[in-house]
Motif scaffolding. Structure first.
Motif, short mmCIF file in Angstrom:
data_model
loop_
_atom_site.label_atom_id
_atom_site.label_comp_id
_atom_site.label_asym_id
_atom_site.label_seq_id
_atom_site.Cartn_x
_atom_site.Cartn_y
_atom_site.Cartn_z
N TRP A 267 8.99 -4.42 -4.67
CA TRP A 267 10.44 -4.47 -4.87
C TRP A 267 11.19 -3.57 -3.90
CZ3 TRP A 267 10.50 -8.32 -8.15
CH2 TRP A 267 9.51 -8.43 -9.13
N ASN A 268 10.46 -2.86 -3.02
CA ASN A 268 11.07 -1.86 -2.14
C ASN A 268 11.81 -0.80 -2.95
OD1 ASN A 268 11.72 -0.58 0.30
ND2 ASN A 268 13.66 -1.68 0.47
N ALA A 269 11.14 -0.25 -3.96
CA ALA A 269 11.73 0.79 -4.80
C ALA A 269 11.75 2.12 -4.05
CB ALA A 269 10.93 0.94 -6.09
N GLY A 270 12.64 3.01 -4.47
CA GLY A 270 12.78 4.29 -3.80
C GLY A 270 12.09 5.44 -4.50
N THR A 271 11.43 5.18 -5.62
CA THR A 271 10.84 6.25 -6.42
C THR A 271 9.33 6.32 -6.25
OG1 THR A 271 11.06 4.68 -8.26
CG2 THR A 271 12.65 6.46 -8.15
N LEU A 272 8.74 7.42 -6.74
CA LEU A 272 7.38 7.78 -6.34
C LEU A 272 6.29 6.91 -6.93
CD1 LEU A 272 7.62 11.69 -6.64
CD2 LEU A 272 7.76 10.29 -4.56
N GLU A 273 6.57 6.19 -8.02
CA GLU A 273 5.47 5.45 -8.66
C GLU A 273 4.92 4.34 -7.78
OE1 GLU A 273 9.21 3.38 -10.29
OE2 GLU A 273 8.59 5.35 -9.55
N PHE A 274 5.69 3.92 -6.77
CA PHE A 274 5.22 2.85 -5.89
C PHE A 274 4.59 3.38 -4.60
CE2 PHE A 274 8.06 0.24 -8.54
CZ PHE A 274 7.19 -0.78 -8.85
N LEU A 275 4.33 4.69 -4.55
CA LEU A 275 3.52 5.21 -3.46
C LEU A 275 2.09 4.67 -3.57
CD1 LEU A 275 4.57 8.98 -3.40
CD2 LEU A 275 5.15 7.25 -1.70
N PRO A 276 1.35 4.62 -2.49
CA PRO A 276 -0.06 4.18 -2.59
C PRO A 276 -0.80 5.05 -3.61
CG PRO A 276 0.61 4.38 -0.31
CD PRO A 276 1.74 4.93 -1.10
N ASN A 277 -1.50 4.41 -4.54
CA ASN A 277 -2.16 5.18 -5.60
C ASN A 277 -3.47 4.53 -5.97
OD1 ASN A 277 -1.71 3.41 -8.18
ND2 ASN A 277 0.29 3.46 -7.16
N ASP A 278 -4.27 5.32 -6.68
CA ASP A 278 -5.57 4.86 -7.18
C ASP A 278 -5.77 5.51 -8.54
OD1 ASP A 278 -8.31 3.96 -7.34
OD2 ASP A 278 -8.28 3.79 -5.15
N VAL A 279 -7.02 5.57 -9.02
CA VAL A 279 -7.27 6.14 -10.33
C VAL A 279 -6.87 7.61 -10.39
CG1 VAL A 279 -9.08 4.55 -11.02
CG2 VAL A 279 -9.67 6.56 -9.67
N TYR A 280 -6.83 8.28 -9.25
CA TYR A 280 -6.45 9.69 -9.19
C TYR A 280 -4.95 9.84 -8.94
CZ TYR A 280 -7.32 8.14 -4.44
OH TYR A 280 -7.34 7.40 -3.29
N SER A 281 -4.17 8.78 -9.16
CA SER A 281 -2.74 8.75 -8.84
C SER A 281 -2.58 8.78 -7.32
CB SER A 281 -2.01 9.89 -9.53
OG SER A 281 -0.61 9.74 -9.38
N THR A 282 -1.76 9.67 -6.78
CA THR A 282 -1.55 9.68 -5.33
C THR A 282 -2.61 10.54 -4.63
OG1 THR A 282 -0.01 11.52 -5.60
CG2 THR A 282 0.93 9.32 -5.49
N ARG A 283 -2.88 10.20 -3.39
CA ARG A 283 -3.89 10.92 -2.60
C ARG A 283 -3.53 12.39 -2.46
NH1 ARG A 283 -6.93 13.59 0.21
NH2 ARG A 283 -8.02 12.94 2.11
N SER A 284 -2.25 12.69 -2.30
CA SER A 284 -1.76 14.07 -2.29
C SER A 284 -0.40 14.07 -3.00
CB SER A 284 -1.64 14.62 -0.86
OG SER A 284 -0.83 13.78 -0.06
N ILE A 285 0.00 15.22 -3.49
CA ILE A 285 1.23 15.34 -4.29
C ILE A 285 2.38 15.68 -3.35
CG2 ILE A 285 2.36 16.62 -6.13
CD1 ILE A 285 -0.41 17.00 -7.39
N PRO A 286 3.37 14.81 -3.21
CA PRO A 286 4.38 14.99 -2.16
C PRO A 286 5.38 16.10 -2.48
CG PRO A 286 4.95 13.12 -3.53
CD PRO A 286 3.59 13.59 -3.99
N HIS A 287 5.98 16.62 -1.44
CA HIS A 287 7.13 17.50 -1.57
C HIS A 287 8.38 16.62 -1.56
CE1 HIS A 287 9.35 21.29 -1.29
NE2 HIS A 287 10.20 20.61 -0.55
N VAL A 288 9.20 16.74 -2.60
CA VAL A 288 10.33 15.83 -2.81
C VAL A 288 11.62 16.52 -2.41
CG1 VAL A 288 11.66 14.63 -4.58
CG2 VAL A 288 9.17 14.55 -4.63
N THR A 289 12.49 15.78 -1.72
CA THR A 289 13.77 16.36 -1.27
C THR A 289 14.97 15.57 -1.76
OG1 THR A 289 13.68 15.09 0.80
CG2 THR A 289 12.70 17.31 0.81
N SER A 290 14.76 14.45 -2.50
CA SER A 290 15.90 13.66 -2.97
C SER A 290 15.48 12.86 -4.20
CB SER A 290 16.38 12.71 -1.86
OG SER A 290 15.42 11.67 -1.65
#
Length: 845
Positions: free
Chosen positions: A518-541
Motif C-alpha cells: 500500500w506504500n504505507a509510511g509507518t514501520l510495520e511494513f519495513l522488511p521483517n521476519d520472525v525476529y521482526s526487523t533486522r535492526s531497530i531503526p532510529h525514527v525522526t518523524s
C-alpha cells in the motif's frame, strides 16, 4: 530530505551474514506440536485473532437462529428456554470473547511491528493470556450444547440471576468463566501499556507515535480501570449464589441496582474500549489510502484521551429508567452528549485527510470498509445522542430501537474497521494478498445485509416492540419488518462466508509476500521476519518510511540498532517512556510449555469451581501456580554486563528500580488492584446509603472493640518494616542470604496474621455475613485483602527461595523489588480497609 551517509547511521555496513543467521535460529518458530510453545507475537497474535474471529462466527450463527425465531410472530422454531440461552451466549460471546479480545489481539500482533520492536516485553504473559482465553472461551461456549448456558442475558441482572430464580450451574458458568476471561484481558493490557511506553524505537517520542499505539495505550489504561468493576460484581454475585451473602437481596439490605452500577461502570467504557483501537486503525489506514499525512494528528490524540476520560462518566446512561434522581439524570445526559464531541473530531479529521489526498485516494477493499464504517458509525452516533435525551430514552429504552443503536455503534464502530484491517495488514503474516474481487463481494454483502437487518429495527422499536423477547403476537404489525431484518442478517452472513472462502483460498501463513503493497509510511511494513526487523531503526518523524529515504534498505542491512543477538538469546531495546532514549537491552524468554500448562490449569480451576469440583479445581490451581513459578524462576537472569547495540553505544542487559520494565508492570498491576478495591469502597458506601438500617452504628454488636483492628494494623506495619529491613540486608552478588529469606517469610506471616485477627474479631461479635448486607460487606473487605495477600505470600516466599539459592542480591534484585512493591500496596490497602470498616461507622455514630 537527503539520504544520510554511513557515518550518520547507528551502525556501518556491511554487517556479517552470520548475524542474520543467528537471528533466524534464535527466533525460529517451533515446528510440529511444539508450535503450541511459541511465544513470539507473530504466532500467538495470529492465533489470538483467529480465535476471536472464530467466536465472532459462532456468535453470528446464534444470531441467525434468533433472527429465524423472530422472523414472524407466534413462531415456535425455538423454545423460550433455548432462546434465552442463545440470547445470553450470543451477547456474551460478542462482547467478552470477540470484541475486546479481537482488538487486544491486533495490539499483540501489530504493535511490535509498528514500534519496530522484536516483541512485546512479556511474551510469555501474552501467550498465557491468549491460551487461557481460548481454553476458557471454548468451554464456556460449549455449554450451549449441554443445556448449561446462562439464561440471564449478557448483562446478568439480579435478582433474576440469584440462586432462587436461576438454580443450577448455568449462571455460575457466566460468573466464573467471564470473570476469569476478564483477568486474561487485564494481563494483555499490562503487556500493552509497558510495551507501548518502553519498547519504542529510539527517536520515537510520544509525539511521533503511530495513532494506533496511542489508541492501544488508552485502550489498555481503560481496561485497567474499568474491568475490575465487573470482576468485583461477578465475585459478589457468585459469593451470594454460593454462600448466601446478600449483596443484591433487598430484604437483607442489599440492592439489585448495585449490580447495574458496577456492571455499567465497566459496560459503557467497554463500548469505547472496543471503538478506540478500531478508530486508531482507521487513522492508520486513511493516510495510506490518501497517500498524505493524517490531518490533525494532535487533535486526534487529544480526542482519544478525552473519549477515554469521558467514557467513565457515562455509566448511568444505561440506567435512566431505574428511578435515579433528576439531577443525576441531567448530569449523565449532558455527559452522554459531550462524549460525541471527540468522536466528531476524529470523523472530521478522517474526512479532511481523504479530501487532502483526494487525487491519490485509492478505492480498495480496506477503503470500502472504512467508508462503510463512517456511514454506519455516524448513524449509530446520531441515535446515541437521541437516547442521551432523557425523555426520549424513557420511551425507547426497552425497545428494539436500542438494539438497532447498539449494533450500529458496535458493528459500525468495530466490525467494519476490523475487516478493513484484515485486508490491509494481511501481508504482514501471509505470503499472499487477499483477493480484491472477493473482498468487494464481502463488503457489498455485509454492508447491504447489515443495514437491511438493523435499520428496520429502529422503526420496529418505535412501533413498540420490546427487546429481549423470544416471540410476539402476529397481529401487531411487526412481522414484515422482522422478516426484512432476518433476510438482512442472512445476507450479512453470506458476506462473512465469502470472506472465509477468501481466507481459505489465499491466506498462507509465512513471509515472502509483497513488501509494503500500500506504500504505507509507518514501520510495520519495513522488511521483517520472525525476529521482526533486522535492526531497530532510529525514527525522526511520524511517517518514517516516507520521510527517511532508504530506511527500509538500511534496516534490512542491519545499519540501525541491535542488528545481532549480543547476549546469544532473544532481546529487544528498552527505551525511556517520553523521549524514547535507549536505556538497556531486555533479555526475553523463548518457547516453553510452562505458559500453556499455567493457562490450562487456570482455566480448569475456574471452570471446575463452576461445577463444584472443588478438590480437583484446587489441584489445577496449584498446577497453574507451579507452572508460573517455574517460568518466572527463569526470567530474572544475571547481567551480562554491557553489550554493543550500535557503533558508539553500549547498553546494560540488566537494570532494577523505576527504570525496569517489570517495575512498570507491577505499578500497573497495583493500579488494577486499587481500581478493584475502590469499586468495593463504592459498593460499601452505596449499600450504606440504600440500607442504613442494617449498617452498624458506633458501639453496636457488629463492631468489635478497638483492640482487634489495632493489632491487625500493627501487624501490617511490622510486616512492612520487615520487608524494608530485608531490602537493606540484600547480600553482595553470589552470596547466600538465609536472613533475607527469614525476614520475608516473617513479613508474609505478619500479613496473614493481620487478616486472621481481623476476621477473628468480627466472628467474636457474632457478625454473620449471610444475615445482612453490612455483614457481607465487612467480610468482603477481608476477602479482597486475603486475595492480594495470597499473591504477596507467594512472591515473598519466591524471593526468599532465590535469596537462599544465591540468585538474589544487591544487583540482581528485580524479584525482590516486585514483591516489596506489592507488599507495600497490600499493607496500605489493609490499613485503609481498617479505617473504612472500623472508623466509618463510629464516625457516623
Amino acid at each position: 530530505m537527503s539520504e544520510p551517509g554511513m557515518n550518520d547511521l547507528p551502525n556501518s555496513g556491511p554487517r556479517p551474514a552470520s548475524e542474520l543467521e543467528d537471528l533466524k535460529r534464535i527466533w525460529a518458530t517451533p515446528g510440529g506440536f511444539r508450535l503450541l510453545t511459541a511465544v513470539n507475537n507473530t504466532v500467538v497474535g495470529t492465533l489470538y485473532i483467529g480465535a476471536a474471529f472464530l467466536f465472532f462466527v459462532l456468535a453470528g450463527i446464534l444470531a441467525l437462529l434468533m433472527r429465524t425465531q423472530l422472523a414472524v410472530g407466534d413462531n415456535t422454531f425455538l423454545s423460550q428456554d433455548l432462546y434465552n440461552q442463545l440470547f445470553t451466549t450470543h451477547g456474551t460471546t460478542m462482547m467478552f470473547l470477540f470484541a475486546v479480545p479481537a482488538v487486544e489481539a491486533l495490539g499483540v500482533m501489530l504493535l511490535p511491528q509498528m514500534l519496530a520492536a522484536r516483541d512485546l516485553p512479556f511474551p510469555r504473559l501474552s501467550a498465557f493470556a491468549i491460551w487461557a482465553y481460548i481454553i476458557g472461551g471454548l468451554v464456556f461456549f460449549s455449554t450451549i450444547f449441554y443445556d448449561m448456558a446462562p439464561k440471564g442475558g449478557w448483562f446478568m441482572y439480579p435478582p433474576l440471576t440469584l440462586k432462587e430464580y436461576s438454580p443450577g450451574d448455568n449462571a455460575d458458568f457466566w460468573l466464573l468463566g467471564i470473570g476469569f476471561i476478564e483477568i486474561s484481558a487485564i494481563a494483555g493490557a499490562i503487556e500493552i501499556i509497558v510495551g507501548v511506553l518502553r519498547t519504542r524505537p529510539p527517536g520515537m517520542t510520544l509525539a511521533k507515535m503511530p495513532i494506533f499505539a496511542w489508541a492501544m495505550l488508552i485502550f489498555a489504561a481503560m481496561i485497567v480501570f474499568a474491568f475490575p468493576a465487573v470482576i468485583l460484581a461477578t465475585m459478589l454475585l457468585e459469593i451470594e449464589r454460593t454462600f448466601g451473602w446478600p449483596f443484591f437481596t433487598a430484604a437483607l439490605g442489599g440492592d439489585a441496582l448495585l449490580w447495574q452500577h458496577l456492571f455499567w461502570f465497566f459496560g459503557h467504557p467497554e463500548v469505547y474500549i472496543i471503538f478506540l483501537p478500531a478508530a486508531g486503525l482507521v487513522s492508520m489506514m486513511i493516510p495510506t489510502m490518501a497517500q498524505t499525512p493524517l490531518v490533525g494528528y494532535r487533535l486526534i490524540v487529544v480526542a482519544l484521551i478525552a473519549t477515554g476520560f469521558f467514557s467513565f462518566g457515562l455509566w448511568v446512561h444505561h440506567m435512566f429508567t431505574t428511578g435515579i434522581p433528576g439531577l443525576s439524570l441531567a448530569f449523565f445526559s449532558a455527559a452522554s452528549m459531550a462524549v460525541s464531541v471527540p468522536s466528531g473530531i476524529q470523523v472530521f479529521s478522517w474526512i479532511a485527510t481523504m479530501a487532502a489526498g483526494r487525487q491519490r485516494f485509492r478505492i480498495t477493499v480496506p477503503s470500502l470498509f472504512i467508508l462503510g464504517f463512517l456511514f454506519i458509525f455516524v448513524l449509530g452516533g446520531l441515535t446515541g445522542v437521541m437516547v442521551a435525551v432523557v425523555p426520549f430514552d424513557f420511551q425507547a429504552h426497552d425497545s428494539y430501537f436500542i438494539v438497532a443503536h447498539l449494533h450500529y455503534v458496535l458493528v459500525g464502530g468495530m466490525v467494519f474497521p476490523l475487516f478493513a484491517t484484515f485486508y490491509y495488514w494481511a501481508p504482514l503474516v501471509s505470503s499472499r494478498m487477499l483477493s480484491e474481487r472477493l473482498g468487494k463481494w464481502t463488503f457489498g454483502l455485509m454492508f447491504i445485509g447489515f443495514n437491511t437487518a438493523f435499520f428496520p429495527m429502529h422503526i420496529t422499536g418505535l412501533s413498540g416492540m420490546p427487546r429481549r423477547v423470544w416471540t410476539y403476537p402476529g397481529n401487531l404489525g411487526w412481522d414484515i419488518l422482522n422478516t426484512i431484518s432476518t433476510v438482512g442478517a442472512f445476507i450479512m452472513a453470506a458476506g462473512v462466508l465469502v470472506f472465509i472462502l477468501d481466507l481459505v483460498r489465499n491466506f498462507r501463513f509465512g513471509q515472502g509476500g509483497v513488501q509494503n503493497p500500500w506504500n504505507a509510511g509507518t514501520l510495520e511494513f519495513l522488511p521483517n521476519d520472525v525476529y521482526s526487523t533486522r535492526s531497530i531503526p532510529h525514527v525522526t518523524s511520524r511517517e518514517p518510511v516516507w520521510d527517511q529515504p532508504g530506511l527500509a534498505e538500511q534496516v534490512d542491512q542491519g545499519l540501525h540498532y541491535l542488528p545481532n543477538a549480543p547476549t546469544g538469546g532473544r532481546e529487544t531495546l528498552i527505551t525511556s517512556a517520553i523521549e524514547a532514549k535507549p536505556q538497556y537491552v531486555l533479555q526475553m524468554p523463548g518457547p516453553s510449555w510452562s505458559h500453556l500448562i499455567a493457562a490450562a490449569g487456570t482455566a480448569a480451576f475456574f471452570l471446575l469451581l463452576t461445577v463444584k469440583q472443588v478438590n480437583i479445581a484446587i489441584a489445577c490451581g496449584v498446577l497453574a501456580i507451579g507452572a508460573c513459578l517455574f517460568w518466572t524462576w527463569q526470567l530474572d537472569r544475571p547481567s551480562q554486563g554491557e553489550v554493543q547495540v550500535a557503533r558508539n553505544l553500549r547498553l546494560p542487559t540488566y537494570i532494577t528500580g523505576p527504570l525496569s520494565h517489570s517495575w512498570w508492570a507491577m505499578v500497573v498491576l497495583m493500579l488494577v488492584s486499587a481500581s478493584l478495591y475502590l469499586s468495593y469502597v463504592f459498593a460499601y458506601l452505596y449499600l450504606w446509603t440504600v440500607s442504613p438500617e442494617v449498617w452498624a452504628p458506633a458501639g453496636s454488636p457488629g463492631l468489635p472493640g478497638i483492640a482487634y483492628p489495632a493489632i491487625s494494623a500493627t501487624l501490617l506495619v511490622v510486616g512492612t518494616g520487615l520487608v524494608i529491613a530485608s531490602g537493606k540486608m540484600l547480600p553482595q552478588p553470589g552470596r547466600q542470604s538465609p536472613s533475607v529469606a527469614a525476614l520475608l517469610a516473617l513479613a508474609a506471616a505478619a500479613m496473614v496474621a493481620a487478616i486472621a485477627v481481623e476476621v477473628w474479631g468480627h466472628l467474636g461479635t457474632g457478625l454473620d455475613p449471610a444475615a445482612s448486607s453490612y455483614g457481607a460487606m465487612v467480610f468482603m473487605a477481608s476477602v479482597l485483602e486475603g486475595q492480594i495477600a495470597f499473591a504477596v505470600v507467594i512472591m515473598c516466599l519466591f524471593a526468599g527461595a532465590r535469596a537462599v539459592t544465591r540468585q538474589l542480591d544487591r544487583d540482581r534484585r528485580v524479584t525482590f523489588d516486585n514483591a516489596a512493591l506489592l507488599y507495600y500496596y497490600a499493607a496500605a490497602q489493609g490499613l485503609f480497609g481498617l479505617l473504612l470498616i472500623h472508623g466509618f461507622p463510629r464516625l457516623l455514630g
